[in-house]
Scaffold this motif. Structure first.
Motif, short mmCIF file in Angstrom:
data_model
loop_
_atom_site.label_atom_id
_atom_site.label_comp_id
_atom_site.label_asym_id
_atom_site.label_seq_id
_atom_site.Cartn_x
_atom_site.Cartn_y
_atom_site.Cartn_z
N ARG A 337 28.64 118.99 30.21
CA ARG A 337 28.71 117.66 29.60
C ARG A 337 29.63 117.76 28.39
NH1 ARG A 337 26.54 112.70 29.39
NH2 ARG A 337 25.33 113.17 31.27
N ALA A 358 37.46 111.42 35.70
CA ALA A 358 36.10 111.41 35.13
C ALA A 358 35.62 109.97 35.01
CB ALA A 358 36.10 112.07 33.75
N GLN A 359 34.31 109.81 35.08
CA GLN A 359 33.66 108.53 34.80
C GLN A 359 32.71 108.73 33.63
OE1 GLN A 359 31.92 107.74 38.68
NE2 GLN A 359 33.62 106.38 39.23
N PHE A 360 32.82 107.89 32.64
CA PHE A 360 31.96 108.02 31.47
C PHE A 360 30.58 107.46 31.80
CE2 PHE A 360 36.17 107.08 29.20
CZ PHE A 360 36.55 108.42 29.24
N ASP A 361 29.54 108.27 31.56
CA ASP A 361 28.17 107.76 31.74
C ASP A 361 27.54 107.39 30.40
OD1 ASP A 361 27.34 110.16 30.57
OD2 ASP A 361 26.64 111.04 32.45
N GLY A 378 29.02 102.67 35.09
CA GLY A 378 29.82 103.66 34.39
C GLY A 378 30.97 102.98 33.69
N ALA A 394 30.99 112.59 29.55
CA ALA A 394 31.11 112.70 30.99
C ALA A 394 30.74 114.11 31.40
CB ALA A 394 32.53 112.38 31.46
#
Length: 426
Positions: A337, A358-361, A378, A394
């Motif tokens: 992370r 990447a996808q930001f959570d 996301g 991410a």
């Protein structure tokens, strides 16, 4: 006889060099302005230089040749598209396929010679090269010409609740491209200034000392107080103590408070203060990126205020140098992370921070979390205006190279880009 020579590249300003040299704005069909001198006395020696085409750049993009030497360029194309190399003196390679090589005889060099890729828009995008004459001395740099890379690792949060900081105004010459220096106004001698960190409720006692030649001040957005006294400009040789309590979390800008602020911020006087949210969790890697612009003035002088007023930056950059993390990537391991704090210091351009692949959570914007790991959605960007900031998180799922950019693509081309290099999980 052959002299191997690895000429210095302006890795700290890969886009900027082309802009300062006046080549980015030219079309590939424009007539050359500089060619090799015909009356230089040949030395009888040959200088051979290996040049690599990669990521829409030549590496190195500046070659220094002893006057009168014959120059041979051995071009290797490590990019995922075709390229060539055309010189203003008429020498050129053919089109070089991916992972192909070519040899270019540039002839006897007696003056500056410009080079570029002739494919549509490649020259305008910054794929240029400059040959200069000299004694063959170079910057102490790696193969990309990068002398010093700013460590983007976020500082740890100190245990103490009172932070005593000595902050010195320094006016320093910084080389922004080979042989091109700018007089930058700085906090502590770096652009941006040092990253400070604390918690809500902490007290910051900042002693500002003006070691420069003109009046400067400082404005800490992380504090709330009347600006009359602590933010006043102080003359050279003077000091003041700026005391504030951090009452709100976030990543906050600090900058020079002297008018015109546009000029002082645009010439390097800015930095970041991180105040941790109370529920900030631990992560595997934590980085800080401060986006800003560079407005080059005359060689050795301060930034160009007219360019700032016209919003015409020569470069857009993270942590003070364009493209530095494209060749010295941030690092992580698959499954880690990663948290990235981003501050847009401006003074003019917005940022649309994005990590390719990447996808930001998790998204934290201007003091509040707008997305968390348990949410079904996301995010693809962290959208920031000048003087705003936040962080994204991410999990990078597999090994590889994850570029990051401001998704305002003209600014990515100006230098607001880098890479996160992710290694395999152990």
């Amino acid at each position: 006889m052959s002299r191997p020579l690895g000429g210095a590249a302006a890795g700290v300003a890969l886009v900027l060099l082309a802009v300062l040299a006046g080549t980015v704005a030219q079309r590939a069909t424009d007539p050359p302005t500089t060619v090799a001198a015909a009356d230089v006395a040949p030395t009888g020696h040959t200088t051979t230089v290996a040049v690599t085409a990669k990521d829409m750049r030549y590496h190195p993009d500046t070659i220094t040749v002893p006057p009168g030497d014959r120059l041979v360029i051995e071009l290797t194309n490590d990019d995922e598209r075709r390229h060539d190399l055309v010189l203003a003196n008429g020498a050129r390679t053919g089109m070089v396929e991916r992972h192909g090589t070519a040899r270019l005889d540039a002839g006897v060099v007696g003056a500056t010679v410009e080079g570029w890729c002739s494919l549509p828009a490649h020259r305008q995008a910054g794929m240029t090269l400059t040959i200069v004459t000299g004694a063959g001395t170079h910057m102490a740099a790696d193969e990309h010409g990068i002398e010093t890379v700013r460590d983007a690792t976020a500082p740890t949060t100190p245990a103490e609740a009172v932070h005593r900081v000595d902050l010195h105004v320094k006016e320093v010459q910084i080389e922004v491209a080979p042989g091109v220096r700018q007089l930058m106004w700085t906090y502590g001698g770096t652009v941006p200034g040092p990253v400070l960190r604390g918690r809500v409720g902490d007290v910051f006692e900042v002693t500002l000392t003006n070691d420069g030649t003109m009046d400067h001040g400082v404005d800490f957005h992380a504090g709330a107080l009347a600006p009359d006294q602590p933010m006043r400009p102080i003359d050279p040789g003077e000091s003041l103590t700026y005391r504030f309590t951090a009452t709100k979390a976030g990543i906050w800008m600090y900058h020079c408070s002297t008018m015109p602020m546009l000029h002082h911020i645009g010439n390097g006087m800015y930095g970041a203060v991180i105040i941790d949210p109370p529920d900030l969790a631990k992560v595997d890697h934590e980085y800080v990126l401060v986006q800003s612009e560079l407005y080059a003035g005359a060689d050795g002088q301060v930034g160009d205020l007219a360019k700032m007023q016209a919003e015409q930056p020569d470069a857009v950059m993270f942590n003070g140098h364009p493209n530095q993390y494209a060749h010295r990537p941030l690092t992580a391991t698959a499954g880690d992370r990663v948290r990235i704090w981003v501050l847009d210091a401006g003074p003019n351009r917005s940022s649309s921070f994005h990590v390719v692949g990447a996808q930001f959570d998790t998204v934290y914007l201007e003091g509040r979390r707008v997305l968390g790991p348990d949410d079904p959605g996301g995010a693809q960007v962290l959208q920031l205006g000048p003087a705003s900031g936040g962080y994204v998180e991410a999990v990078l799922p597999e090994s590889g190279h994850y570029p990051f950019v401001s998704h305002s693509m003209v600014d990515a081309e100006r230098g607001a880009r880098g890479v996160i290099e992710v290694g395999p999980a152990s």
